[in-house]
Design a protein around this motif. Structure first.
Motif, mmCIF file in Angstrom:
data_model
loop_
_atom_site.group_PDB
_atom_site.id
_atom_site.type_symbol
_atom_site.label_atom_id
_atom_site.label_comp_id
_atom_site.label_asym_id
_atom_site.label_seq_id
_atom_site.Cartn_x
_atom_site.Cartn_y
_atom_site.Cartn_z
ATOM 1 N N ALA A 1 -28.233 -12.059 26.947
ATOM 2 C CA ALA A 1 -26.826 -11.938 26.564
ATOM 3 C C ALA A 1 -26.155 -13.305 26.508
ATOM 4 O O ALA A 1 -25.377 -13.592 25.572
ATOM 5 C CB ALA A 1 -26.102 -11.018 27.545
ATOM 6 N N GLN A 2 -26.450 -14.161 27.475
ATOM 7 C CA GLN A 2 -25.847 -15.493 27.469
ATOM 8 C C GLN A 2 -26.356 -16.335 26.297
ATOM 9 O O GLN A 2 -25.589 -17.059 25.659
ATOM 10 C CB GLN A 2 -26.141 -16.202 28.788
ATOM 11 C CG GLN A 2 -25.396 -15.622 29.976
ATOM 12 C CD GLN A 2 -25.711 -16.363 31.261
ATOM 13 O OE1 GLN A 2 -26.882 -16.528 31.630
ATOM 14 N NE2 GLN A 2 -24.682 -16.807 31.962
ATOM 15 N N THR A 3 -27.635 -16.223 26.009
ATOM 16 C CA THR A 3 -28.214 -16.980 24.895
ATOM 17 C C THR A 3 -27.616 -16.524 23.571
ATOM 18 O O THR A 3 -27.289 -17.349 22.699
ATOM 19 C CB THR A 3 -29.740 -16.816 24.884
ATOM 20 O OG1 THR A 3 -30.281 -17.286 26.125
ATOM 21 C CG2 THR A 3 -30.366 -17.593 23.738
ATOM 22 N N LEU A 4 -27.463 -15.214 23.415
ATOM 23 C CA LEU A 4 -26.875 -14.669 22.193
ATOM 24 C C LEU A 4 -25.429 -15.144 22.039
ATOM 25 O O LEU A 4 -25.023 -15.609 20.958
ATOM 26 C CB LEU A 4 -26.928 -13.144 22.240
ATOM 27 C CG LEU A 4 -26.206 -12.383 21.122
ATOM 28 C CD1 LEU A 4 -26.792 -12.718 19.765
ATOM 29 C CD2 LEU A 4 -26.271 -10.880 21.374
ATOM 30 N N ALA A 5 -24.629 -15.030 23.088
ATOM 31 C CA ALA A 5 -23.222 -15.417 23.001
ATOM 32 C C ALA A 5 -23.072 -16.897 22.699
ATOM 33 O O ALA A 5 -22.233 -17.301 21.878
ATOM 34 C CB ALA A 5 -22.511 -15.064 24.304
ATOM 35 N N PRO B 1 -8.840 -15.672 25.385
ATOM 36 C CA PRO B 1 -9.122 -14.981 26.649
ATOM 37 C C PRO B 1 -9.316 -13.493 26.399
ATOM 38 O O PRO B 1 -8.820 -12.935 25.422
ATOM 39 C CB PRO B 1 -7.861 -15.243 27.487
ATOM 40 C CG PRO B 1 -7.265 -16.474 26.893
ATOM 41 C CD PRO B 1 -7.573 -16.416 25.431
ATOM 42 N N HIS B 2 -10.033 -12.846 27.302
ATOM 43 C CA HIS B 2 -10.446 -11.467 27.056
ATOM 44 C C HIS B 2 -10.214 -10.610 28.291
ATOM 45 O O HIS B 2 -10.423 -11.060 29.425
ATOM 46 C CB HIS B 2 -11.930 -11.438 26.680
ATOM 47 C CG HIS B 2 -12.354 -10.214 25.953
ATOM 48 N ND1 HIS B 2 -13.120 -9.240 26.543
ATOM 49 C CD2 HIS B 2 -12.123 -9.800 24.671
ATOM 50 C CE1 HIS B 2 -13.357 -8.279 25.648
ATOM 51 N NE2 HIS B 2 -12.753 -8.594 24.521
ATOM 52 N N SER C 1 -20.005 -8.056 28.289
ATOM 53 C CA SER C 1 -19.418 -9.113 27.480
ATOM 54 C C SER C 1 -19.802 -10.441 28.100
ATOM 55 O O SER C 1 -20.110 -10.524 29.296
ATOM 56 C CB SER C 1 -17.894 -8.971 27.404
ATOM 57 O OG SER C 1 -17.332 -8.905 28.690
ATOM 58 N N VAL C 2 -19.793 -11.472 27.267
ATOM 59 C CA VAL C 2 -20.094 -12.829 27.736
ATOM 60 C C VAL C 2 -19.033 -13.757 27.163
ATOM 61 O O VAL C 2 -18.747 -13.727 25.960
ATOM 62 C CB VAL C 2 -21.494 -13.297 27.302
ATOM 63 C CG1 VAL C 2 -21.736 -14.733 27.767
ATOM 64 C CG2 VAL C 2 -22.577 -12.386 27.867
ATOM 65 N N LEU C 3 -18.457 -14.575 28.016
ATOM 66 C CA LEU C 3 -17.435 -15.538 27.614
ATOM 67 C C LEU C 3 -18.067 -16.919 27.488
ATOM 68 O O LEU C 3 -18.796 -17.357 28.376
ATOM 69 C CB LEU C 3 -16.314 -15.569 28.654
ATOM 70 C CG LEU C 3 -15.091 -16.398 28.312
ATOM 71 C CD1 LEU C 3 -14.277 -15.732 27.199
ATOM 72 C CD2 LEU C 3 -14.214 -16.605 29.549
ATOM 73 N N LEU D 1 -14.633 -17.999 23.334
ATOM 74 C CA LEU D 1 -15.133 -16.889 22.523
ATOM 75 C C LEU D 1 -15.694 -15.834 23.463
ATOM 76 O O LEU D 1 -16.580 -16.113 24.270
ATOM 77 C CB LEU D 1 -16.231 -17.333 21.553
ATOM 78 C CG LEU D 1 -16.789 -16.200 20.686
ATOM 79 C CD1 LEU D 1 -15.776 -15.794 19.618
ATOM 80 C CD2 LEU D 1 -18.124 -16.580 20.046
ATOM 81 N N ALA D 2 -15.170 -14.614 23.345
ATOM 82 C CA ALA D 2 -15.728 -13.472 24.080
ATOM 83 C C ALA D 2 -16.596 -12.671 23.128
ATOM 84 O O ALA D 2 -16.163 -12.330 22.020
ATOM 85 C CB ALA D 2 -14.615 -12.599 24.636
#
Length: 403
Positions: free
Chosen positions: A241-245, A279-280, A198-200, A258-259
């Protein structure tokens, strides 16, 4: 990963009042961070003794569909945020008409319905597994015939493995349809998952964006078992993953957190699983090992303060504590669990333990991700030896994943 910092035109100073729609553990932990920064807390929740109540100076007990109660909350607050998606749209509108609502009405409306969320992601051309918005048991059966094993999910609620049915044969479709209330549901093809991350992402009203390092996660029966950061994955996958999130958060124009939960398949695909505008669970370790916890970051974001850096200063991990730990006929062995170096116990103040209910978590830091995860899992084994077999706490070898 951060953008260049921008000067905020309208920060809310300490002493301002933050309202929470939802008073569960996420609200509690965010409220504790807000209190430490000098903010007052008001909360609306259907449960009179909700987890956030001891931290709030005012608690309104009302359903998440009660417009009058929401207007009452908003009338006494400088900003309102949320810690659960399932807020009635009329309530979101009522709050937004009176006070800044962050993360915003539109992102929550998209995310809170699983079909709406998936269809929005597909329309925006984000990578997804195969799915169908089933309108009947026949639609469910057709999806299984076409794609093999599937999972059917209720459109609203159903967290932590609830509201989900797994199917392998078309003949199971009628039973699954009925189990989900004989209402439209989301049916997803099972994918060949290599691992989960997951990426926050945090975004402020002034336009600053901060992207956290990916968390690597493991679930048991749909409930998060453990999460660890750094994720011990390749630099390339971290960046993907960071770019997508970040792209999802920007397209949603979300303000707050946003998680983005993702699957990485054995063929190297990165697929969005689900979104959460709050928060996640997979970032509870941020309170231990990152320069800015997700809870402090949410306060900064909704108050339009400069966002904090998400730098990892200590590898950290968490393991969830479900109500099962308290249902074994004896108290959990807290003293034994805390003998493990680097560990800490976090309880949410919930009144009654139930099987599958999240009651708290253990956290640990270590010299690297493997040590942090090993410590927190060992702490869990000592805390509740009798539940180890039913809760997957086998320690994986976190060798670097190249894809």
């Amino acid at each position: 990963m951060t953008t260049a910092k921008q000067t905020s035109a309208s920060p809310l100073p300490p002493g301002s009042v933050i309202g929470f729609l939802g008073g569960g553990q996420l609200g509690r932990m965010t409220a504790l961070a807000a209190r430490s920064m000098g903010y007052d807390i008001h909360v609306l929740d259907p449960e009179a003794q909700c987890a956030t109540r001891p931290v709030a100076s005012r608690t309104i007990t009302a359903p998440f569909s009660d417009v009058a109660a929401a207007e009452d909350l908003a009338s006494q607050c400088d900003v309102v945020t949320l810690e659960i998606e399932q807020i009635h749209p009329d309530v979101l509108d009522a709050v937004a008409a009176r006070v800044p609502l962050r993360p915003g009405r539109a992102p929550v409306y998209i995310i809170q319905d699983r079909i709406r969320q998936k269809e929005w992601l597909r329309a925006q051309q984000f990578p997804l597994g195969a799915f169908v918005a089933a309108q009947s048991a026949d639609d469910v059966a057709d999806m299984v015939r076409t794609h093999g094993a599937c999972i059917a999910k209720s459109t609203h609620g159903g967290y932590d493995g609830r509201g989900q049915v797994r199917l392998r044969e078309p003949e199971q479709a009628v039973e699954a349809w009925q189990a989900l209330g004989a209402r439209p549901c989301l049916v997803e093809a099972m994918v060949d998952i290599h691992y989960e991350v997951s990426v926050l992402v945090a975004r402020s009203p002034s336009g600053q964006t901060v992207v956290y390092p990916p968390s690597r996660n493991h679930h048991t029966s749909g409930i998060l078992t453990w999460a660890v950061v750094p994720a011990v994955i390749s630099d390339e996958m971290t960046l993907r993953a960071q770019t997508l999130a970040r792209a999802v958060a920007e397209r949603l124009d979300i303000v707050g957190l946003l998680a983005v939960e993702c699957f990485v398949t054995r063929s190297g695909e990165l697929l969005v699983n689900e979104l959460a505008p709050r928060p996640h669970n997979t970032y509870h370790h941020s309170e231990r090992g990152l320069a800015t916890s997700q809870f402090e970051q949410l306060v900064r974001a909704v108050c339009d303060l400069p966002l904090g850096e998400p730098t990892v200063f200590a590898p950290s991990a968490i393991v969830n504590l479900l109500g099962d730990v308290w249902l074994q006929g004896h108290e959990p062995a807290v003293a034994d669990a805390l003998l493990v170096p680097g560990t800490r116990l976090h309880l949410y103040g919930k009144a009654g333990a139930r099987a599958g209910r999240k009651m708290g978590h253990l956290s640990a830091i270590g010299a690297d991700s493997q040590e942090a995860l090993g410590r927190v899992l060992e702490s869990y084994r000592r805390l509740s030896p009798s539940t180890v077999d039913s809760f997957d706490v086998e320690e994986p070898v976190l060798s670097r994943i190249s894809s």
